[in-house]
Design a protein around this motif. Sequence first.
Motif, mmCIF file in Angstrom:
data_model
loop_
_atom_site.group_PDB
_atom_site.id
_atom_site.type_symbol
_atom_site.label_atom_id
_atom_site.label_comp_id
_atom_site.label_asym_id
_atom_site.label_seq_id
_atom_site.Cartn_x
_atom_site.Cartn_y
_atom_site.Cartn_z
ATOM 1 N N PHE A 79 0.815 -1.212 0.000
ATOM 2 C CA PHE A 79 0.000 0.000 0.000
ATOM 3 C C PHE A 79 0.853 1.268 0.000
ATOM 4 N N ASP A 80 2.091 1.145 -0.425
ATOM 5 C CA ASP A 80 3.024 2.275 -0.472
ATOM 6 C C ASP A 80 3.780 2.211 -1.798
ATOM 7 N N LYS A 81 3.368 3.034 -2.741
ATOM 8 C CA LYS A 81 3.961 2.998 -4.080
ATOM 9 C C LYS A 81 5.466 3.240 -4.045
ATOM 10 N N ASP A 82 5.935 4.157 -3.184
ATOM 11 C CA ASP A 82 7.373 4.429 -3.097
ATOM 12 C C ASP A 82 8.137 3.203 -2.601
ATOM 13 N N PHE A 83 7.622 2.552 -1.567
ATOM 14 C CA PHE A 83 8.293 1.376 -1.026
ATOM 15 C C PHE A 83 8.250 0.210 -2.016
ATOM 16 N N SER A 84 7.232 0.165 -2.856
ATOM 17 C CA SER A 84 7.089 -0.957 -3.790
ATOM 18 C C SER A 84 8.297 -1.102 -4.712
ATOM 19 N N LYS A 85 9.047 -0.033 -4.892
ATOM 20 C CA LYS A 85 10.241 -0.086 -5.739
ATOM 21 C C LYS A 85 11.378 -0.846 -5.058
ATOM 22 N N PRO A 94 4.130 -15.050 -6.837
ATOM 23 C CA PRO A 94 2.911 -14.446 -6.297
ATOM 24 C C PRO A 94 2.427 -13.307 -7.185
ATOM 25 N N GLU A 95 1.118 -13.126 -7.222
ATOM 26 C CA GLU A 95 0.559 -11.947 -7.880
ATOM 27 C C GLU A 95 0.884 -10.759 -6.984
ATOM 28 N N ILE A 96 1.527 -9.749 -7.528
ATOM 29 C CA ILE A 96 1.892 -8.564 -6.748
ATOM 30 C C ILE A 96 0.980 -7.412 -7.145
ATOM 31 N N LYS A 97 0.380 -6.805 -6.153
ATOM 32 C CA LYS A 97 -0.556 -5.697 -6.378
ATOM 33 C C LYS A 97 -0.066 -4.506 -5.569
ATOM 34 N N ILE A 98 0.102 -3.374 -6.248
ATOM 35 C CA ILE A 98 0.586 -2.152 -5.613
ATOM 36 C C ILE A 98 -0.559 -1.143 -5.549
ATOM 37 N N PHE A 99 -0.764 -0.577 -4.386
ATOM 38 C CA PHE A 99 -1.762 0.464 -4.180
ATOM 39 C C PHE A 99 -1.021 1.740 -3.788
ATOM 40 N N ASP A 100 -1.437 2.851 -4.334
ATOM 41 C CA ASP A 100 -0.802 4.130 -4.021
ATOM 42 C C ASP A 100 -1.632 4.833 -2.945
ATOM 43 N N VAL A 101 -1.333 4.526 -1.697
ATOM 44 C CA VAL A 101 -2.064 5.093 -0.558
ATOM 45 C C VAL A 101 -1.093 5.967 0.228
ATOM 46 N N PRO A 102 -1.406 7.249 0.386
ATOM 47 C CA PRO A 102 -0.481 8.133 1.097
ATOM 48 C C PRO A 102 -0.268 7.690 2.546
ATOM 49 N N ASN A 103 0.910 7.982 3.041
ATOM 50 C CA ASN A 103 1.233 7.638 4.421
ATOM 51 C C ASN A 103 0.628 8.697 5.352
ATOM 52 N N PRO A 104 -0.356 8.316 6.175
ATOM 53 C CA PRO A 104 -0.973 9.304 7.061
ATOM 54 C C PRO A 104 -0.007 9.838 8.112
ATOM 55 N N ALA A 105 1.070 9.129 8.375
ATOM 56 C CA ALA A 105 2.066 9.586 9.349
ATOM 57 C C ALA A 105 2.779 10.848 8.863
ATOM 58 N N ILE A 125 -8.225 2.000 2.211
ATOM 59 C CA ILE A 125 -7.740 0.620 2.321
ATOM 60 C C ILE A 125 -8.913 -0.346 2.422
ATOM 61 N N ASP A 126 -9.950 0.012 3.154
ATOM 62 C CA ASP A 126 -11.171 -0.805 3.230
ATOM 63 C C ASP A 126 -11.688 -1.066 1.819
ATOM 64 N N ASP A 127 -11.867 -0.011 1.041
ATOM 65 C CA ASP A 127 -12.383 -0.153 -0.325
ATOM 66 C C ASP A 127 -11.472 -1.029 -1.185
ATOM 67 N N ALA A 128 -10.164 -0.801 -1.106
ATOM 68 C CA ALA A 128 -9.214 -1.565 -1.913
ATOM 69 C C ALA A 128 -9.253 -3.054 -1.556
ATOM 70 N N CYS A 129 -9.344 -3.354 -0.271
ATOM 71 C CA CYS A 129 -9.382 -4.749 0.174
ATOM 72 C C CYS A 129 -10.673 -5.426 -0.258
#
Length: 141
Positions: A79-85, A94-105, A125-129
Motif C-alpha cells: 500500500f506504499d507505491k514508493d516502497f514498492s520499488k 505471487p501476484e503482486i498488487k501495488i496500491f498508491d495510498v499516502p502515508n498518514p504519518a 484501504i477498506d475499499d481496496a481490500c
Amino acid sequence: MKKVLIISEKNEARSQMAEKWLSYYGRKHLEVYSAGVSKGTISVLAQKAMAEAVMDIPEYRSKRLSDLKIDCFDYVLCFDKDFSKKLPEFKGKPEIKIFDVPNPANVKGEEKVKLQAYYVVCNVIDDACFVFVQERFQIVS
C-alpha cells in the motif's frame, strides 16, 4: 486457502489496516499476514481509526518479514507505491498488487488533523481490500 502478504517498510499502519480488512472480507478464502522489512511500532492513530470503523487492531503487533514462519504467498500487496520499488524477491510467482495510498504519518498538524488523515486512509484501504477480494472470490453476488 490462498496466502496473502501485505508488505511495508515498517508494518506500522497501512499494512496493519489492510491485514484486518483482508482478514474480514477474505475470511473464507485467505490466510492473511502483514510484515515489514524492518519492525516499527503500531500507530495509535491507526488503531483509533480502525476502532472507529469497528475493526479493532489493538492486539496487532509490528512484525518483520523474517519473523514470519511462511515464505511462499499467492498474493503480495503493498500500500506504499514508493516502497514498492524496494520489494524483496519472493518464492514462487505471487501476484503482486501495488496500491498508491499516502502515508498518514506524514500529515502535519494537531492530533485531530492527523487522525482525520488516518480515517481517510482507513476508508481507502477498506475499499481496496473489498475490491481485491470481490474480484478474486465474488464474495457479493
